[in-house]
Design a protein around this motif. Structure first.
Motif, PDB file in Angstrom:
ATOM      1  N   ARG A  51       0.835  -1.197   0.000  1.00 21.34           N
ATOM      2  CA  ARG A  51       0.000   0.000   0.000  1.00 21.34           C
ATOM      3  C   ARG A  51       0.871   1.250   0.000  1.00 21.34           C
ATOM      4  O   ARG A  51       0.566   2.234  -0.682  1.00 21.34           O
ATOM      5  N   GLN A  52       1.972   1.211   0.763  1.00 22.05           N
ATOM      6  CA  GLN A  52       2.876   2.356   0.807  1.00 22.05           C
ATOM      7  C   GLN A  52       3.495   2.615  -0.558  1.00 22.05           C
ATOM      8  O   GLN A  52       3.637   3.760  -0.984  1.00 22.05           O
ATOM      9  N   GLU A  53       3.866   1.546  -1.251  1.00 23.30           N
ATOM     10  CA  GLU A  53       4.427   1.708  -2.591  1.00 23.30           C
ATOM     11  C   GLU A  53       3.403   2.334  -3.538  1.00 23.30           C
ATOM     12  O   GLU A  53       3.735   3.186  -4.352  1.00 23.30           O
ATOM     13  N   TYR A  54       2.155   1.912  -3.435  1.00 20.64           N
ATOM     14  CA  TYR A  54       1.103   2.500  -4.276  1.00 20.64           C
ATOM     15  C   TYR A  54       0.940   3.985  -3.960  1.00 20.64           C
ATOM     16  O   TYR A  54       0.784   4.809  -4.858  1.00 20.64           O
ATOM     17  N   ASN A  55       0.968   4.322  -2.678  1.00 21.54           N
ATOM     18  CA  ASN A  55       0.779   5.716  -2.293  1.00 21.54           C
ATOM     19  C   ASN A  55       1.928   6.586  -2.784  1.00 21.54           C
ATOM     20  O   ASN A  55       1.728   7.744  -3.160  1.00 21.54           O
ATOM     21  N   GLU A  56       3.144   6.056  -2.772  1.00 21.61           N
ATOM     22  CA  GLU A  56       4.297   6.848  -3.191  1.00 21.61           C
ATOM     23  C   GLU A  56       4.368   6.956  -4.710  1.00 21.61           C
ATOM     24  O   GLU A  56       4.728   7.981  -5.253  1.00 21.61           O
ATOM     25  N   ALA A  57       4.042   5.862  -5.381  1.00 17.23           N
ATOM     26  CA  ALA A  57       4.168   5.874  -6.833  1.00 17.23           C
ATOM     27  C   ALA A  57       2.980   6.560  -7.497  1.00 17.23           C
ATOM     28  O   ALA A  57       3.108   7.115  -8.578  1.00 17.23           O
ATOM     29  N   GLY A  58       1.801   6.472  -6.862  1.00 16.88           N
ATOM     30  CA  GLY A  58       0.600   7.044  -7.454  1.00 16.88           C
ATOM     31  C   GLY A  58      -0.033   6.104  -8.446  1.00 16.88           C
ATOM     32  O   GLY A  58      -1.234   5.927  -8.449  1.00 16.88           O
ATOM     33  N   THR A  59       0.748   5.515  -9.274  1.00 15.55           N
ATOM     34  CA  THR A  59       0.286   4.518 -10.239  1.00 15.55           C
ATOM     35  C   THR A  59       1.215   3.330 -10.184  1.00 15.55           C
ATOM     36  O   THR A  59       2.318   3.415  -9.666  1.00 15.55           O
ATOM     37  N   VAL A  60       0.759   2.208 -10.728  1.00 15.05           N
ATOM     38  CA  VAL A  60       1.581   1.006 -10.726  1.00 15.05           C
ATOM     39  C   VAL A  60       2.778   1.219 -11.625  1.00 15.05           C
ATOM     40  O   VAL A  60       2.631   1.566 -12.786  1.00 15.05           O
ATOM     41  N   SER A  61       3.970   1.030 -11.084  1.00 12.35           N
ATOM     42  CA  SER A  61       5.190   1.211 -11.859  1.00 12.35           C
ATOM     43  C   SER A  61       5.432   0.008 -12.744  1.00 12.35           C
ATOM     44  O   SER A  61       5.088  -1.110 -12.390  1.00 12.35           O
TER      45      SER A  61
END
Length: 479
Positions: free
Chosen positions: A308-318
């Protein structure tokens, strides 16, 4: 042997520069998935195997190879594991990439980083395998200068990463083993300082005792990881499922209470039997962090807090990037006078603030040693394949504060300049109750999860029979 000139040092790797691995896709509740629930129950893993087989067959027919975002096994390998139980899954197979999510090396790395905080044991195991492979490529008398340089730099990087006291990835080994390996490393440092042309590295056998200890710790962590992958819900959702199950069981008492108070036929009390069974199944599943609702909608699991943290930081799926097969351990770590930061930090440990990275340098890529295409190191999410060293100006101005941490609050480098993302990452202990879920692609896990649901169903039958016998025996209220 004179060491060739090296390029100027580069800044520490940022979040965008480190090894990029695509985040697991978010799933949605689909009514069509409910129609496949009987198939998943009676033939667990069959739908997953068909899906993987379809992808594998399209690749064999000459189609463009699909983007394997998880570095998992193909259906050809998975079908050989059709009758394998979860308890038979070995750590070596997971590290070698012979399983699909949630049994990949990246999943295991996440578990070590965020759950047990012991990823250094995995990294040391992988480094030693690569170091032994590089060491055994040619006899000592036939090594090229590039091989010797690569070995020396890999050795120095390991010293700075796993044995320097300022490193967040320092190994936790018994004192007698630590004294022994420290004395061996110090001997190499002294020999290298006295004669720069000497081979400044130890043979892989020198690390065998340390590796045996860390491997045992890693095996213990793997057993805990293997238990976690069966669960499809986090703690908050587990508590909610337990509450919902107990509430459902309590609702089953209403027909009994009404019959007792209104002096109705006892047969009406049987309406509580389905509620007593279903409530027990949901509660037992919640106790084991297995949500029956998520299971009915497919082979899914909740997203973990770090995802979830990765999603919040990236904004979109990398998007997943192609990884270089270059040996990831060939970056050297040297202090201003040419010594490795292992020696520098051991001599000046009281004067060096914790978390201060050492000065580093890198060998040109043309002189670096290539590793196997199928190296499990390509799956690492927080140890980059090409660790970028910090510049001298950045390192000298970086103390224990902003210089050693990324903008997101994570620890950005080890003393050897290697990126270690989750060292200081602040995460909740559990995902929210209604967090999104993602698809699992392991038939082995699907079968183990079905066994948990069957166990909960058996408990439900037992509780239903006991509760029904008690409620049916209660006499009506006399009027």
């Amino acid at each position: 042997m004179a060491i060739p000139d090296v390029p100027a040092a580069q800044p520490a790797p940022s979040k965008a520069d480190r090894a990029q691995v695509m985040l697991p896709p978010k799933g949605r509740y689909r009514l069509g998935a409910l129609l496949k629930a009987p198939n998943r129950f009676f033939h667990p893993g069959q739908l997953i195997e068909k899906e993987l087989e379809k992808v594998s067959s399209s690749t064999k027919m000459g189609a463009k190879e699909p983007n394997d975002q998880f570095k998992g096994a193909t259906a050809g390998k998975v079908r050989g594991l059709q009758r394998v139980k979860l308890c038979d899954v070995t750590m070596d197979d997971v590290i070698a990439g012979r399983h699909t999510p949630p049994l990949t090396l990246r999943d295991f790395e996440d578990f070590l980083c965020f759950r047990e905080k012991s990823a250094e044991n995995l990294y040391f195991h992988l480094w030693l395998d690569e170091y032994r492979r590089l060491y055994d490529q040619a006899p000592s008398s036939q090594r090229s200068p590039a091989d010797v340089i690569a070995l020396g730099q890999s050795f120095k990087t390991a010293c700075d990463t796993f044995f320097a006291q300022t490193s967040p990835l320092e190994l936790n080994v018994p004192s007698d083993l630590r004294r022994d390996i420290d004395s061996r490393i110090a001997g190499v440092e002294q020999a290298s300082a006295a004669s720069p042309s000497s081979k400044a590295f130890l043979p892989p056998q020198a690390f065998d005792k340390v590796h045996d200890h860390t491997y045992e710790l890693l095996a213990m962590s793997f057993r805990s990881f293997r238990k976690q992958v069966v669960r499809n819900a986090d703690r908050n959702r587990g508590w909610f499922a337990m509450f919902l199950g107990i509430l459902t069981w309590a609702l089953g008492l209403i027909p009994t209470i009404v019959c007792c108070l209104l002096d109705k036929n006892r047969g009406w009390r049987a309406f509580g039997l389905p509620l007593w069974w279903f409530g027990t199944v949901v509660a037992v599943g919640g106790f084991g962090k297995t949500c029956l609702v998520i299971y009915l909608f497919g082979d899914n699991r909740q997203l973990y807090p770090w995802e979830r943290q990765e999603y919040n930081e990236a904004g979109t799926v990398s998007s997943s990037s192609g990884h270089s097969s270059t040996d990831p351990w060939n970056a050297s770590s040297a202090s201003e006078d040419g010594r490795s930061s292992f020696a520098a930090t051991n001599e000046k440990r009281e004067h060096t603030p914790p978390g201060t990275p050492a000065f580093t340098s890198a060998v040109p890529e043309s002189q670096s040693r290539r590793s196997s295409q199928h190296s499990p190191l390509s799956d690492l999410g927080y140890f980059p394949l090409r660790p970028a060293p910090r510049s001298v100006s950045e390192s000298s101005g970086a103390g224990s504060g902003s210089g050693s941490r990324s903008p997101t609050g994570r620890s950005s480098t080890t003393p050897g300049g290697l990126y270690f993302a989750p060292a200081a990452m602040q995460l909740p202990k559990s995902s929210p109750t209604w967090e999104s879920f993602t698809k699992m692609m392991s038939p082995v896990v699907a079968r183990a999860q079905r066994d948990l649901v069957m166990t909960a169903a058996l408990y439900g039958v037992v509780v239903m029979v006991i509760t029904g016998a008690i409620c049916l025996s209660v006499p009506n209220r006399d009027r």
